[in-house]
Design an enzyme around this catalytic site. Structure first.
Site, short mmCIF file in Angstrom:
data_model
loop_
_atom_site.label_atom_id
_atom_site.label_comp_id
_atom_site.label_asym_id
_atom_site.label_seq_id
_atom_site.Cartn_x
_atom_site.Cartn_y
_atom_site.Cartn_z
N GLY A 36 3.76 -0.66 4.09
CA GLY A 36 2.65 -2.38 4.86
C GLY A 36 3.14 -3.23 4.58
O GLY A 36 2.46 -4.48 5.01
N GLY A 37 4.28 -4.17 4.30
CA GLY A 37 4.16 -5.36 3.63
C GLY A 37 4.38 -6.81 5.03
O GLY A 37 3.20 -7.69 4.28
N LYS A 92 0.80 -1.16 -0.05
CA LYS A 92 0.05 0.12 -0.15
C LYS A 92 1.14 1.23 0.37
O LYS A 92 2.49 0.89 -0.04
CB LYS A 92 -1.04 -0.09 1.03
CG LYS A 92 -0.14 0.31 2.15
CD LYS A 92 0.62 1.58 3.13
CE LYS A 92 1.00 1.45 4.23
NZ LYS A 92 1.49 2.71 5.12
N ASP A 122 -1.96 -0.76 10.60
CA ASP A 122 -2.42 -0.75 9.57
C ASP A 122 -2.52 -2.26 8.58
O ASP A 122 -3.44 -2.04 7.68
CB ASP A 122 -1.40 -0.78 8.55
CG ASP A 122 0.15 0.73 8.30
OD1 ASP A 122 -0.66 1.68 9.10
OD2 ASP A 122 1.33 0.43 7.63
N PHE A 141 10.78 -2.28 5.55
CA PHE A 141 11.08 -1.26 6.15
C PHE A 141 10.91 -0.22 5.24
O PHE A 141 12.09 0.99 5.13
CB PHE A 141 12.42 -1.34 7.02
CG PHE A 141 13.14 -2.74 8.08
CD1 PHE A 141 12.13 -1.91 9.42
CD2 PHE A 141 13.92 -3.47 7.84
CE1 PHE A 141 12.62 -3.11 9.83
CE2 PHE A 141 13.81 -4.24 8.15
CZ PHE A 141 13.07 -3.98 10.18
#
Length: 258
Positions: A103-104, A12, A139, A99
């Site tokens: 949003g991984g 995202k 998130d 990082f």
């Protein structure tokens, strides 16, 4: 052997990210989250004889801090979950940089919850999954709802679908590992400001492309200046029509109509 238990875990970007206040140790957000269709990890559940909970993937974190492991711990007491994951490994093929403000990890946790809900027959609603997701990170609820575009407020728990065209998002991620906690601390100490209710309502009602036409990189994301003060090398990536996602380090632009 073909494995049908597989799902894409999308990245995202934050079209804009504003701070609206504080709630204990958390910050209340006003943001537009948009799914990045061309960047995703893949999660799959694969039969195994290991008889132990197993995640296989290229991670820099240890198991205890892995978001999928945190998600598993929150649902393992539901009927059938523990047994299922004694007999199935979780494979994660990583493409989303870590990082990076994309949003991984949050996406992986949400995708795991959605898959576990389906294959373990938990029959939990999206709202029930969201209440679990929020315990993992701010998130995660956005990814549970699987919207292409959504207004996200509160500490991440209020996710409202926003109807607009699907955006063609291009991202670049510098080799800088941004520390979200440190960036928020610098923001609180040196850059703190709150968006007014009136301005928040106006931004939340606007289409993403309109917002980006109106705001520059610093006005679109309250955390950018904090990140820049900690990681000055980010400044070399600041270009026209590029914006900063989350607490970084990724930049993005929208290619629709270009």
């Amino acid at each position: 052997m073909e494995n049908s238990m597989i799902k894409k875990s999308y990245a995202k970007v934050n079209i804009f990210l504003k701070i609206a206040g504080k709630r204990g140790n958390y910050h209340e957000l006003v943001s537009r989250f948009v799914r990045v269709h061309n960047l995703y990890d893949k999660l799959s559940f694969i039969k195994t004889h290991r008889k132990a909970f197993t995640i296989i993937g290229n991670f820099s974190c240890n198991l205890e801090t892995n978001t999928v492991y945190k998600a598993y711990n929150l649902i393992k007491d539901y009927d059938g979950v523990e047994e299922f994951f004694l007999n199935h490994e979780i494979h994660i093929k990583k493409n989303i940089p870590e990082f990076a403000g994309l949003g991984g990890g949050s996406s992986n946790a949400a995708t795991f919850l959605l898959m576990a809900n389906q294959y373990c027959n938990l029959n939990l609603s999206k709202d029930e999954l969201c209440s679990i997701a929020l315990k993992i990170g701010a998130d995660v609820p956005f990814f549970v709802y699987e919207y292409d575009s959504a207004n996200v407020t509160g500490i991440g728990e209020i996710v409202e679908k926003f109807d607009e065209e699907i955006l063609n998002v291009e991202t670049i991620t510098p080799k800088v590992k941004c520390n979200t906690g440190e960036i928020f601390k610098i923001f609180r100490d040196n850059f703190y400001k709150e968006i007014s209710n009136e301005d928040a309502k106006r931004l939340l009602s606007m289409k993403s492309l309109e917002i980006l036409k109106e705001l520059n990189i610093k006005k679109a994301n309250d955390l950018y200046e904090s990140a820049l003060s900690l990681y000055p090398q980010l400044g070399s990536y600041e270009k026209k029509d590029w914006y900063f996602s989350g607490s970084g380090s990724s930049f993005f632009r929208i290619n629709n109509g270009k």
